[in-house]
Scaffold this motif. Structure first.
Motif, mmCIF file in Angstrom:
data_model
loop_
_atom_site.group_PDB
_atom_site.id
_atom_site.type_symbol
_atom_site.label_atom_id
_atom_site.label_comp_id
_atom_site.label_asym_id
_atom_site.label_seq_id
_atom_site.Cartn_x
_atom_site.Cartn_y
_atom_site.Cartn_z
ATOM 1 N N VAL A 123 0.848 -1.199 0.000
ATOM 2 C CA VAL A 123 0.000 0.000 0.000
ATOM 3 C C VAL A 123 0.881 1.247 0.000
ATOM 4 N N ALA A 124 1.917 1.212 0.822
ATOM 5 C CA ALA A 124 2.821 2.363 0.887
ATOM 6 C C ALA A 124 3.465 2.604 -0.477
ATOM 7 N N ALA A 125 3.931 1.514 -1.099
ATOM 8 C CA ALA A 125 4.564 1.645 -2.413
ATOM 9 C C ALA A 125 3.581 2.217 -3.425
ATOM 10 N N ALA A 126 2.340 1.733 -3.349
ATOM 11 C CA ALA A 126 1.332 2.213 -4.297
ATOM 12 C C ALA A 126 1.040 3.693 -4.062
ATOM 13 N N LEU A 127 0.972 4.089 -2.780
ATOM 14 C CA LEU A 127 0.682 5.489 -2.472
ATOM 15 C C LEU A 127 1.806 6.385 -2.978
ATOM 16 N N ILE A 128 3.038 5.902 -2.810
ATOM 17 C CA ILE A 128 4.169 6.682 -3.307
ATOM 18 C C ILE A 128 4.133 6.722 -4.834
ATOM 19 N N GLY A 129 3.900 5.540 -5.443
ATOM 20 C CA GLY A 129 3.864 5.460 -6.898
ATOM 21 C C GLY A 129 2.777 6.337 -7.503
ATOM 22 N N SER A 130 1.676 6.489 -6.780
ATOM 23 C CA SER A 130 0.556 7.255 -7.334
ATOM 24 C C SER A 130 0.847 8.754 -7.353
ATOM 25 N N GLN A 131 1.952 9.152 -6.723
ATOM 26 C CA GLN A 131 2.313 10.567 -6.755
ATOM 27 C C GLN A 131 2.885 10.950 -8.112
ATOM 28 N N PHE A 132 3.301 9.931 -8.872
ATOM 29 C CA PHE A 132 3.922 10.212 -10.156
ATOM 30 C C PHE A 132 2.952 9.940 -11.290
ATOM 31 N N GLU A 133 3.194 10.617 -12.432
ATOM 32 C CA GLU A 133 2.388 10.333 -13.601
ATOM 33 C C GLU A 133 2.861 9.027 -14.208
ATOM 34 N N ILE A 134 1.911 8.160 -14.543
ATOM 35 C CA ILE A 134 2.261 6.894 -15.167
ATOM 36 C C ILE A 134 1.631 6.885 -16.545
ATOM 37 N N VAL A 135 2.427 6.624 -17.561
ATOM 38 C CA VAL A 135 2.022 6.715 -18.968
ATOM 39 C C VAL A 135 1.081 7.897 -19.203
#
Ligand SMILES: Nc1ncnc2c1ncn2[C@@H]1O[C@H](COP(=O)(O)OP(=O)(O)OP(=O)(O)O)[C@@H](O)[C@H]1O
Ligand SMILES: [Mg+2]
Lengths: 400, 262
Positions: free
Chosen positions: A343-355
């Motif tokens: 969950v933490a990784a996903a929350l961090i990852g969601s801060q960035f634009e993906i494709v």
């Protein structure tokens, strides 16, 4: 033996096998993070689409002519627009804004010029109907339209191009050889496509017709419904009136105009986006499953490895329940910690634009992913533990 | 007379099937009274460990009955068996069976943990037990950091720590030097004096001589069962055992001859 003790045993068991514990958690972490992030990307792109459509105004409908210009019998006129304002025949209609637009009109101010990509002539109701509020200054009035006054409200891009660092209000610009006075600047608007929606200027319908487009057909009519729920009713009423005005036969399947409805557009777009999200969710669920199989595998190996240990514990008088609990706690600690890290990784990852999409986390996907990972951990951790705990001590001790 | 602590009747244990069948026990009957100190001797593969595992309720016989403290063990539930192993029996394995990657003191604490003893008390008693076997200074070491003899002594401490009424020891001195052997046997003597029941497997005549009773096993059957000292007295101790051994040397030779004639 207290639960606290069993938890301590489980923790000791986990820390005695650090690499294996870390790998298990990594598997769950990736599974959980993938589910949450992929769903968030799907959701984010759906959100982006609906935001764009909502920017057009959800309770407006746009009437456009399908006829190839010129032919006066099929073109939209100011009279038609006026006819739509009819509390009797069209009660669902709140406002009607006839629109003429000139593409690329050149605006000049003190020697510098800028080609405005969309120069709109309309009535004051347009600002509300098209969700284009005025930022500084003010909009023009009905009176300005009636008098054909040459006043103009410009978009942000135009303001920046022609008036860098200067307040554009009350400045005079030249468009099509006529002087216009700037009365307001539009609020910044998010662009809906390649076209810069801030590169625009809005002036009274009459003034634009006089200076730029001539008194011909309208480009479109924007009709604002009284309520978002009334959009369909308004659309029907508008169609009925237009059919009368344009003398479209009842039997005729084609009309000389086209009605675009932002909310129906929104619906189909959202549906597409939902399908996309579901698809991504399915891919993510598979990755979670694979992660789960990884856990299962490691749990099985763990127990095979530790069956001897279980034999010793049983020989020393550990009840089956305690052994089972210890292994279940080990399994669920791994999956809970792995899930939390995921969950933490996903929350961090969601801060960035993906494709190119800004992910928007769906809260239920977090619950779902963590729930599934814990369930997998408990089930597949518990199963081999139960098997080992059932063995006779001496059989467990001889296990190879 | 009170009921015996151990009572087995016509115990048989058969491993494997077909060609590979091994008769590890061929009808062993044995009664051990409370306070007895019995040594079981016999050549390798004679079924000593097999018998001991059954006595420790770790394994079940192929046939025959086993009463522990008057209770038929085959009727006990898993939970009752766990309780018996924990509270009643102290078991020392021939192969130590310490839990890997776990410190000596944590290994010794384990039976107390399952008995529900509080951590502080547990630690104190585990340290005391390690002290008895002379390993207090190795308490923090993990099994792979200990020598074979040290591991064996940790296993002894683990069996003693619960102060079990019945101590079953499968070659507890097999890896020990004579000094450590003496120390461990002294502990056994003390326990026996305190009225606890001990069954010990050994290959060493010196160890066997200190027991109150000597049982010899050949090919899964008991061939002799000799009382060496009275049941209700303390064990004879090291010196007396050595003297008795010298006297009985001739008889021991007869037994070793008998083993081959089987
Ligand atoms: N799990 C098993 N499967 C098959 N045969 C076994 C098994 N365990 C023991 N045996 C056989 O049973 C016999 C008795 O074994 P046991 O371990 O009781 O001998 P022991 O008297 O303890 O020998 P040692 O003094 O070497 O420890 C041996 O022949 C052995 O090969
Ligand atoms: Mg043996």
């Amino acid at each position: 033996m207290s639960l606290f003790e069993v938890i301590r045993f489980a923790l000791r068991g986990l820390s005695a096998n650090k690499l294996r514990s870390a790998l298990t958690m990594l598997g769950i972490l990736i599974g959980v993070a993938a589910v949450i992030l992929l769903v968030a990307v799907g959701n984010g792109s759906a959100k982006a689409i609906s935001d764009r459509i909502e920017a057009l105004g959800t309770n407006t409908i746009t009437v456009m002519s399908t006829g190839r210009g010129g032919s006066s019998s099929t073109s939209l006129t100011k009279e038609m627009a006026d006819a739509l304002v009819d509390p009797e025949l069209a009660p669902a209609v709140k406002s009607v804004s006839p629109v003429v637009s000139a593409s690329s009109a050149t605006m000049t101010y003190e020697g510098s010029d800028h080609s405005v990509s969309s120069f709109v002539g309309t009535t004051p109701a347009w600002f509300a109907a098209s969700s284009t509020p005025v930022g500084t200054g003010s909009a023009f009035t009905e009176d300005d339209v009636d008098q054909g006054r040459r006043v103009v409200v410009i978009g942000q891009t135009v303001a920046e191009e022609l008036f860098p660092g200067i307040d554009p209000i009350d400045k005079q610009v030249t468009v099509g050889g006529a002087l216009f006075t700037i009365v307001g600047v539009l609020q910044e608007k998010s662009s809906t496509g390649q076209q810069d929606s801030n590169d625009t200027a809005v002036a009274p319908l009459t003034a634009v017709q006089q200076v730029l487009t001539g008194y011909g057909a309208l480009s479109s009519i924007i009709v604002e419904a009284a309520d978002p729920d009334d959009v369909d009713a308004a659309q029907d009423q508008v169609a009925t009136i237009l059919d009368q005005k344009l003398a479209v036969a009842d039997s005729s399947s084609s009309t000389p105009y086209r009605i675009q409805n932002a909310s129906s557009l929104l619906e189909t777009q959202t549906e597409t986006a939902d399908t996309f999200t579901t698809l991504l969710g399915a891919v993510a669920a598979i990755s979670l499953l694979v992660g789960g199989i990884g856990i299962t595998n490691i749990m099985l190996v763990t127990v095979t490895e530790r069956t001897r240990e279980i034999g010793i514990r049983k020989a020393l008088g550990a009840p089956r329940r305690v052994i089972l609990t210890q292994f279940l706690i080990e399994a669920s600690l791994l999956s809970v910690m792995g899930g939390a890290l995921g969950v933490a990784a996903a929350l961090i990852g969601s801060q960035f634009e993906i494709v190119g999409v800004k992910p928007v986390i769906v809260p239920s996907s977090i619950g779902y992913a963590v729930g599934v990972s814990i369930a997998i951990g408990l089930f597949f951790g518990g199963l081999p533990a139960a098997r080992a705990a059932r063995l006779r001590p001496i059989d467990a001790l001889r296990y190879e | 007379m009170s009921r015996p602590v151990l009572e087995v009747r016509d115990l048989k244990k058969i491993y494997g099937t077909g060609e590979a069948t091994v008769h590890a026990l061929r009808g062993v009957s044995l009664t051990v009274q409370r306070g007895d100190y019995a040594a079981i001797m016999g050549s390798s593969g004679s079924g000593k460990s097999t018998l001991m595992n059954i006595l420790g309720a770790l394994d079940i016989p192929s046939s025959g009955t086993y009463h522990l403290d008057g209770v038929d063990v085959s009727r006990l539930s898993d939970a009752q068996l766990a309780l018996a192993r924990n509270r009643l029996i102290g078991f020392i394995f021939q192969s130590f069976n310490l839990i890997p990657r776990t410190s000596a003191v944590a290994n010794v604490e384990l039976p107390l943990a399952y008995a529900g003893v509080k951590p502080k008390e547990r630690r104190r008693r585990a340290m005391a037990a390690l002290d008895v076997v002379g390993l207090a200074d190795r308490a923090g070491h993990e099994p792979n950091q200990l020598s074979g003899g040290q591991q064996q002594r940790v296993a002894v401490a683990r069996a003693l720590v619960t102060e079990p009424a019945l101590l079953l020891a499968d070659e507890p001195t097999g890896n020990l030097d004579s000094k450590s052997t003496d120390d461990v046997l002294q502990v056994f003597d003390d326990l026996s004096t305190a009225g606890r029941t001990i069954v010990i497997i050994t290959h060493e005549d010196e160890v066997g001589a200190r027991a109150k009773r000597l049982i010899r096993l050949v090919d899964g059957s008991i061939v002799s069962d000799v009382r060496q000292s009275p049941l209700d007295r303390p064990p004879v101790g090291a010196a007396a055992a050595a003297a008795a051994m010298a006297r009985n040397h001739g008889r021991a030779a007869v037994y070793s001859g008998g083993r081959h004639s089987q």
